[in-house]
Enzyme design. Structure first.
Site, PDB file in Angstrom:
ATOM      1  N   ASP A  62      -7.527  11.848   8.416  1.00  0.00           N
ATOM      2  CA  ASP A  62      -7.415  11.412   6.876  1.00  0.00           C
ATOM      3  C   ASP A  62      -8.220  10.299   7.111  1.00  0.00           C
ATOM      4  O   ASP A  62      -7.737   9.086   6.596  1.00  0.00           O
ATOM      5  CB  ASP A  62      -6.322  11.231   6.489  1.00  0.00           C
ATOM      6  CG  ASP A  62      -6.092  10.809   5.199  1.00  0.00           C
ATOM      7  OD1 ASP A  62      -6.961  11.192   4.343  1.00  0.00           O
ATOM      8  OD2 ASP A  62      -4.916  10.486   4.534  1.00  0.00           O
ATOM      9  N   VAL A  88       3.971   1.127   2.364  1.00  0.00           N
ATOM     10  CA  VAL A  88       3.611   0.055   3.463  1.00  0.00           C
ATOM     11  C   VAL A  88       3.996  -1.263   2.879  1.00  0.00           C
ATOM     12  O   VAL A  88       3.792  -1.419   1.664  1.00  0.00           O
ATOM     13  CB  VAL A  88       1.953   0.015   3.851  1.00  0.00           C
ATOM     14  CG1 VAL A  88       2.094  -1.022   4.941  1.00  0.00           C
ATOM     15  CG2 VAL A  88       1.608   1.257   4.127  1.00  0.00           C
ATOM     16  N   GLY A 109       0.640  -1.337   0.059  1.00  0.00           N
ATOM     17  CA  GLY A 109      -0.074   0.081   0.075  1.00  0.00           C
ATOM     18  C   GLY A 109       0.806   1.382  -0.016  1.00  0.00           C
ATOM     19  O   GLY A 109       2.137   1.338   0.524  1.00  0.00           O
ATOM     20  N   GLY A 169       0.281   5.377   1.187  1.00  0.00           N
ATOM     21  CA  GLY A 169      -0.733   6.492   1.477  1.00  0.00           C
ATOM     22  C   GLY A 169       0.201   7.907   1.545  1.00  0.00           C
ATOM     23  O   GLY A 169       1.008   7.886   0.914  1.00  0.00           O
ATOM     24  N   GLY A 170      -0.466   8.673   1.909  1.00  0.00           N
ATOM     25  CA  GLY A 170       0.209  10.109   2.216  1.00  0.00           C
ATOM     26  C   GLY A 170       1.380  10.112   2.884  1.00  0.00           C
ATOM     27  O   GLY A 170       2.284  10.869   2.751  1.00  0.00           O
ATOM     28  N   PHE A 171       1.432   9.205   3.661  1.00  0.00           N
ATOM     29  CA  PHE A 171       2.735   9.262   4.662  1.00  0.00           C
ATOM     30  C   PHE A 171       3.844   8.606   4.521  1.00  0.00           C
ATOM     31  O   PHE A 171       4.856   8.582   4.998  1.00  0.00           O
ATOM     32  CB  PHE A 171       2.142   9.079   6.060  1.00  0.00           C
ATOM     33  CG  PHE A 171       1.353  10.112   6.658  1.00  0.00           C
ATOM     34  CD1 PHE A 171       1.269  11.221   6.773  1.00  0.00           C
ATOM     35  CD2 PHE A 171      -0.026   9.470   6.815  1.00  0.00           C
ATOM     36  CE1 PHE A 171       0.448  12.058   6.979  1.00  0.00           C
ATOM     37  CE2 PHE A 171      -1.347  10.250   7.203  1.00  0.00           C
ATOM     38  CZ  PHE A 171      -0.907  11.596   7.346  1.00  0.00           C
ATOM     39  N   GLY A 172       3.611   7.480   3.514  1.00  0.00           N
ATOM     40  CA  GLY A 172       4.690   6.682   3.051  1.00  0.00           C
ATOM     41  C   GLY A 172       4.092   5.428   2.500  1.00  0.00           C
ATOM     42  O   GLY A 172       2.910   5.181   2.217  1.00  0.00           O
TER      43      GLY A 172
END
Ligand SMILES: *C1O[C@H](CO)[C@@H](O)[C@H](O)[C@H]1NC(C)=O
Ligand SMILES: *[C@@H]1O[C@H](CO)[C@@H](O)[C@H](O)[C@H]1NC(C)=O
Ligand SMILES: *[C@@H]1O[C@H](CO)[C@@H](O)[C@H](O)[C@H]1NC(C)=O
Ligand SMILES: *[C@@H]1O[C@H](CO)[C@@H](O)[C@H](O)[C@H]1NC(C)=O
Ligand SMILES: *[C@@H]1O[C@H](CO)[C@@H](O)[C@H](O)[C@H]1NC(C)=O
Ligand SMILES: *[C@@H]1O[C@H](CO)[C@@H](O)[C@H](O)[C@H]1NC(C)=O
Ligand SMILES: *[C@@H]1O[C@H](CO)[C@@H](O)[C@H](O)[C@H]1NC(C)=O
Ligand SMILES: *[C@@H]1O[C@H](CO)[C@@H](O)[C@H](O)[C@H]1NC(C)=O
Ligand SMILES: *[C@@H]1O[C@H](CO)[C@@H](O)[C@H](O)[C@H]1NC(C)=O
Ligand SMILES: *[C@@H]1O[C@H](CO)[C@@H](O)[C@H](O)[C@H]1NC(C)=O
Ligand SMILES: *[C@@H]1O[C@H](CO)[C@@H](O)[C@H](O)[C@H]1NC(C)=O
Ligand SMILES: *[C@@H]1O[C@H](CO)[C@@H](O)[C@H](O)[C@H]1NC(C)=O
Length: 841
Positions: A650, A540, A533, A535-538
């Site tokens: 979020d 996965v 995955g 996302g906006g933060f990094g």
């Protein structure tokens, strides 16, 4: 549309030619003193509507200013100068004068004078509409709805709009009816010939008396009466209730009475057109089909007064004309010869002596209300009394039905003959007919047997209803007890954290610290194959611990120089937030610039994969209820029950993970705080969130609160119920966002349509679905203050019987029938990607 008649082909060809010529487009606006020439055109921003000049029938050279669809150029939906065609023209112009009039002018070269005479053929006359107000820098604009408007540059007011002057076509958003104060009527008039736009003799308009019904008329004689509005449709047109892709609005108050409709689906274009062959048809063009589909139907019983006064028309009967009970044909000879024009008369005259009562006749298109009195506030009992006490009152009926529960309200009383009644199989209205008691008795005797049977049935229903009810009461009791247990469990968790008052150092000891190299080997060196995955933060990655346990490793995007202490503080805080509906943080790692969070692994990945993917049907209604409830509990814990009030910021389907039993777990909570701590300058602030889920106050101003999470939760809830993604289109006249769909369907009490069709095959409780949609709508209300808290939500989800507040309009929705909107249109559909923007204050 193509017809074998050569005349038609020619006309179509000419239209085609004319639009090829007018391919030269001049945008969608005309400014003051600007003009477009014959051959040029205005095109609405969406590209759908084109305004330009076209030729009428092939044998005259009359030019008209008209509006047509770009994909169907032979369908002209509006004509400006249908009474004044341009003839013998040179340089025909459509221009906007400085004082705000759109005029069509024609340049006639005069033979005996050098100066040329400019002849005004048509004027919008809009400069009169504002009285003596100054008009400065007016602008004419063709909107996406097909409405041509002129606005006053000084104050932006609309001083004229083509929607107020319909031709033969009612477009979505146009009104059909009348302004009671100015007596201005909005009505449709057919063309004279299929390709001659001048006004014909067929009209669709609204009654100025009675209950303001719509009707069609030929040469000013009523042809078909639609019947009164029953709250959902015109009672004479029950098929309207099958028009699920459009939403009808009917307003009848002191100032106006009108009907209008809007499309719910952005994939279809509809129009209601009166044709010169005396046909009123609803035409629908679905994107991709390449043709208009016509919905029209007219049978003998639709035709006005087919069965004469006091006759009842019923197509189910071999001879479709009958008389009302207690009436017989005025002339049996002509009646038997199928001439019903004389109608029926009473067998026994009313004597007004009290030996009279009312007979209920069901499923009618009720008679013409021209010779009647209407009182919208009177209830049915008073209506009966009123009618009874007036000797010339022959019948009464409720005015309109307010909801599916059929609560009749208001009062219509008829005096004189009952004209144009129709009997339906179902979905009609009730009418109470005044008859001598003897007549009613005889009909009752006829039905006596049925009555007895129906009483037994009623008793049976009541008894079984009571049994079911008591069963439910017990059930609710059990559920409530369970719920209480759950709540105390949540509280206990909260207390546990609250009491662990201590410094960070102690927490640090409790948090697993991983080596970067260990994590690298667990995730195959962060290989792409292991990526699960982003996302906006990094990104996965999936990893495997030495003992075989699967883990999810989130490698945060590079953060610059964040202090170790700050990061650890937050990571420890996140790890302390433990709840069965939150993803569990197992540990973390920070080396150099690397910041990595290690979570438990979720077998079923994230909710959006399933909800918007091919396996949507795996989520039956019961599962969806469990998921919604789980998310509610998780979020409630973040907002209220944990020691630190955590605002997720979020929340979205992609951040709901599902374990092997499909239990929902919220992820990414608290990560926003990690980034918050990372801000370089104090006045730099990140707006973190995903369009489609972001509340208006957060998207616009960056203000966030627990109520912005509630908004996201509401969107998520509606997505789970409908199985559809919310895409956001601000102020778009055609597209409806998921929220608007939910809102509109809720308003129309058609909410069940909103439910994912995948759920229809399994069992679900209708009332629960409706309640959940209503709760979802409460969460997405435009103003944060109106939205419930998560504890309210949890309560409402579980309380089957208590009354739930009516939601106000959600954010980002149009009014439904506002035909003029702010011209700015922002369309944001990228709700799959987390949107992070830096804001400088
Ligand atoms: C010349 O102009 C006059 C006045 O404008 C008009 O009445 C007359 O018909 C015109 N003559 C011709 C030949 O067009
Ligand atoms: C429009 O035309 C009139 C008359 O020719 C002129 O007086 C006026 O200045 C023009 N206005 C603009 C905005 O060009
Ligand atoms: C319109 O009709 C006239 C007369 O039949 C013809 O001269 C003209 O070319 C036509 N214009 C277009 C654009 O077809
Ligand atoms: C009509 O306009 C739309 C939007 O600009 C465009 O996609 C479509 O191709 C056009 N159709 C025709 C027939 O020109
Ligand atoms: C009329 O025609 C003349 C000559 O072709 C042109 O100079 C003038 O601008 C035209 N006027 C209008 C209003 O089109
Ligand atoms: C020509 O037009 C001018 C101004 O419109 C008018 O004064 C004059 O009489 C006209 N001439 C003829 C011969 O009609
Ligand atoms: C504008 O006003 C004129 C004069 O009053 C009238 O003849 C004309 O029909 C009006 N035009 C429209 C479109 O109503
Ligand atoms: C138009 O506006 C000007 C300047 O604002 C003002 O002086 C004038 O009185 C206005 N005229 C009318 C008719 O309102
Ligand atoms: C409507 O009236 C016109 C003229 O009065 C007449 O020619 C026409 O036949 C009438 N149409 C019908 C359908 O009666
Ligand atoms: C009547 O309905 C219209 C349209 O909804 C609204 O604008 C108007 O305020 C209403 N008037 C009254 C008196 O309620
Ligand atoms: C009337 O004309 C319209 C448009 O040409 C057509 O679709 C419809 O079938 C016609 N109706 C009848 C009854 O002929
Ligand atoms: C309306 O009802 C009154 C009272 O019975 C009757 O005299 C009158 O003829 C009726 N008018 C119409 C148009 O039916």
């Amino acid at each position: 549309m193509m017809n074998s008649k050569p005349q038609h082909i020619i006309a179509v060809l000419i239209l085609f030619v004319s639009t090829i010529i007018s391919a030269e487009s001049a945008g969608d606006t005309i400014g003051p003193n600007q003009s477009i020439k014959d051959g040029e055109s205005l095109v609405s921003e969406s590209g759908i509507f084109v305004l330009g000049f076209f030729n009428s029938s092939g044998n005259t050279n009359s030019r008209y200013l008209g509006l047509w669809y770009n994909f169907s150029t032979d369908v002209v939906v509006w004509v400006a100068n249908r009474r004044n065609p341009v003839t013998n023209s040179f340089d025909t112009l459509l221009q906007l004068t400085e004082d705000g009039n759109l005029i069509i002018s024609q340049n006639q070269t005069s033979n005996n004078n050098t100066s040329d005479a400019v002849n005004m053929v048509w004027s919008s006359n809009s400069s009169n509409s504002l009285g003596k107000t100054n008009i400065t820098s007016p602008i004419a604009k063709l909107l996406n709805s097909g409405n041509l408007i002129i606005t006053n540059g000084a104050d932006g007011r609309v001083i004229w709009q083509s929607f107020n002057y319909p031709s033969d076509t009612l477009l979505p958003g146009m009104k059909l009816g009348l302004d009671k104060r100015t007596k201005q009527e909005w009505y449709l008039t057919s063309w004279k010939q299929p390709y001659d736009p001048s006004p014909g003799d067929f009209e669709n308009r609204m009654d100025t008396g009675g209950s303001h019904e719509l009707y069609t008329a030929i040469n000013n004689t009523i042809e078909v009466r639609f019947g009164p509005w029953n709250g959902k449709w015109f009672s004479g047109v029950p098929r309207m209730k099958t028009y699920t892709d459009e939403r009808s609005t009917y307003v009848d108050n002191e100032t106006v009475a009108f009907y209008l409709y809007n499309m719910i689906s952005a994939d279809s274009y509809a129009r209601l057109t009166v044709f010169p062959n005396y046909t009123l048809a609803r035409m629908v063009w679905r994107r991709g089909t390449g043709k208009w589909i016509s919905y029209q139907s007219k049978d003998e019983c639709d035709l006005y007064n087919t069965c004469g006064p006091n006759g009842v028309c019923n197509t189910q009967e071999l001879i479709y004309c009958q008389c009302y009970t207690g009436f017989h044909p005025k002339s049996s000879t002509s009646w038997n010869n199928r001439d019903h024009t004389l109608g029926c008369e009473r067998k026994k005259k009313l004597d007004c002596g009290g030996k009279e009562d009312f007979l209920l006749v069901k499923n009618l298109k009720i008679p013409n209300t021209l010779n009647s009195t209407i009182n919208k506030s009177m209830d049915l009992d008073n209506c009966k009394v009123g009618c009874f006490n007036n000797c010339s009152c022959v019948a009464y009926a409720p005015v309109y039905l307010e909801s599916t529960d059929i609560i009749p309200r208001g009062c219509i009383m008829w005096f004189g003959d009952l004209i144009d009644t129709r009997l339906f199989n179902q979905d009609g209205q009730d009418l109470y007919l005044r008859l001598p008691t003897s007549e009613i008795k005889s009909t009752n005797n006829l039905n006596g047997k049925n009555r007895k049977i129906s009483t037994t049935i009623i008793i049976a229903i009541v008894v079984s209803g009571l049994i079911i009810l008591s069963f439910f009461i017990i059930l609710i009791f059990v559920i409530k007890k369970k719920k209480k247990e759950n709540e105390t469990f949540v509280q206990r968790e909260g207390i546990e954290i609250a009491t662990s008052e201590d410094v960070n150092r102690k927490w640090k000891d409790e948090l697993n610290l991983f080596d970067f190299s260990t994590l690298a080997s667990m995730t195959n060196n962060f290989s792409c194959d292991n990526k699960i995955g982003e996302g906006g933060f990094g990104i996965v990655f999936k990893g495997k611990m030495v003992d075989g346990q699967d883990i999810a490793v989130k490698r945060l995007s590079k953060t610059s120089g964040q202090g170790l202490d700050e990061f650890m503080n937050e990571a420890v805080l996140i790890s302390k937030l433990q709840h069965r509906n939150l993803v569990c943080l197992l540990g973390c790692c920070m080396e150099g610039n690397e910041r990595i969070l290690v979570y438990e692994f979720m077998q079923n990945y994230s909710l959006d994969n399933i909800l918007f993917g091919n396996n949507r049907h795996k989520l039956d209604w019961q599962k969806r209820v469990e998921i919604i409830t789980g998310i509610t509990r998780g979020l409630l814990y973040l907002h209220h029950d944990s020691r630190h009030r955590i605002i997720h910021r979020d929340l979205k389907a992609g951040n709901i993970l599902l374990d092997e039993f499909m239990n929902p777990k919220i992820s990414d909570f608290g990560t926003a705080r990690l980034f918050e701590a990372d801000t370089i300058e104090k006045n730099t602030r990140r707006v973190i969130g995903t369009y489609g889920y972001m509340s208006p106050e957060y998207a616009n101003g960056g203000n966030f609160s627990i109520k912005s999470d509630v908004f996201s939760f509401g969107v998520l809830m509606l997505e789970i119920i409908s199985g559809k993604k919310n895409s956001v289109c601000y102020q778009n006249e055609v597209d409806f966002s998921l929220l608007e769909q939910a809102w509109i369907l809720h308003k129309d009490e058609k909410s069940l349509i909103f439910l994912d069709e995948c759920c229809l095959s399994c069992s679900f409780s209708k009332s629960q679905v409706l309640r959940f949609i209503q709760i979802g709508l409460l969460c997405v209300q435009a103003y944060a203050i109106d939205r419930p808290t998560m504890s309210d939500v949890l309560f409402m989800l579980n309380s089957e019987n208590s009354h739930i507040q009516e939601p106000k309009k959600p954010a980002f929705s149009n009014d439904g029938y506002k035909d003029i909107n702010i011209s700015e249109q922002v369309c944001l559909t990228n709700n799959a990607v987390t949107f992070t923007k830096l804001e400088f204050r």
